[in-house]
Design a protein around this motif. Structure first.
Motif, PDB file in Angstrom:
ATOM      1  N   LYS A  46       0.825  -1.208   0.000  1.00 50.76           N
ATOM      2  CA  LYS A  46       0.000   0.000   0.000  1.00 50.76           C
ATOM      3  C   LYS A  46       0.861   1.261   0.000  1.00 50.76           C
ATOM      4  O   LYS A  46       0.341   2.369  -0.109  1.00 50.76           O
ATOM      5  CB  LYS A  46      -0.953  -0.018   1.201  1.00 50.76           C
ATOM      6  N   LEU A  47       2.176   1.075   0.117  1.00 48.36           N
ATOM      7  CA  LEU A  47       3.141   2.173   0.059  1.00 48.36           C
ATOM      8  C   LEU A  47       3.898   2.092  -1.261  1.00 48.36           C
ATOM      9  O   LEU A  47       4.115   0.995  -1.787  1.00 48.36           O
ATOM     10  CB  LEU A  47       4.150   2.072   1.207  1.00 48.36           C
ATOM     11  N   SER A  48       4.321   3.224  -1.764  1.00 47.54           N
ATOM     12  CA  SER A  48       5.178   3.206  -2.957  1.00 47.54           C
ATOM     13  C   SER A  48       6.540   2.647  -2.563  1.00 47.54           C
ATOM     14  O   SER A  48       6.882   2.592  -1.373  1.00 47.54           O
ATOM     15  CB  SER A  48       5.342   4.625  -3.509  1.00 47.54           C
TER      16      SER A  48
ATOM     17  N   GLU B  54       8.317   5.158  -0.553  1.00 47.63           N
ATOM     18  CA  GLU B  54       7.843   5.222   0.827  1.00 47.63           C
ATOM     19  C   GLU B  54       8.341   4.036   1.640  1.00 47.63           C
ATOM     20  O   GLU B  54       8.706   4.197   2.817  1.00 47.63           O
ATOM     21  CB  GLU B  54       6.302   5.254   0.852  1.00 47.63           C
ATOM     22  N   GLN B  55       8.365   2.850   1.040  1.00 44.70           N
ATOM     23  CA  GLN B  55       8.873   1.661   1.737  1.00 44.70           C
ATOM     24  C   GLN B  55      10.318   1.868   2.162  1.00 44.70           C
ATOM     25  O   GLN B  55      10.679   1.634   3.320  1.00 44.70           O
ATOM     26  CB  GLN B  55       8.771   0.434   0.833  1.00 44.70           C
TER      27      GLN B  55
END
Length: 147
Positions: free
Chosen positions: A120-122, A125-126
């Motif tokens: 659910k994170l790009s 973002e991860q």
């Protein structure tokens, strides 16, 4: 402390507790505690026996907690203990066949939940999340070492 700092720390604590509760829920869905889940999956990933001290250091658990969990796992037939060849005071912990099967099953359950959440994170973002968590962890260690 300023109001925005209080609000920020409240969000931080709530997030930390929420993630911790999510791992407790994963463990409960597998019929174990989070400490049992962590020890079984670490032993499974490590693939070779580990000492109780190594488990304690790697998982940041007290030696007493590791001893208690290993006692429980041994009673369930999931691990066996043996005396370390190079240090007779150390106990080597080895997964039994049932322990390997449990470690694999629990590890897959945990990883599936983690992957679902991470997806659910790009990717940016991860990576940022993990980078910042590592930086915070090391900064806290440095701060504690200075006190």
């Amino acid at each position: 402390m300023e109001r925005w700092e209080n609000d920020l720390f409240e969000r931080y604590y709530k997030s930390w507790r929420g993630i911790d509760a999510a791992y407790d829920q994963i463990a409960a869905s597998c019929g174990v505690t989070s400490n049992i889940m962590n020890i079984l999956t670490l032993l499974y990933k490590h693939r070779t026996p580990m000492t109780q001290n190594e488990l304690s250091r790697e998982l940041h658990l007290s030696r007493q907690t590791v001893t208690s969990v290993v006692d429980s796992l041994e009673q369930r037939g999931l691990v066996s203990r043996s005396i370390a060849e190079n240090d007779r005071r150390s106990r080597m912990i080895t997964l039994t066949e049932d322990g390997r099967a449990s470690g694999r099953r629990i590890g897959r359950t945990m990883r599936n939940v983690e992957l679902s959440a991470f997806r659910k994170l790009s990717s940016e973002e991860q990576n940022a999340l993990v980078d910042i968590m590592e930086k915070l962890w090391h900064s806290m260690e440095e701060t504690l070492a200075d006190t």
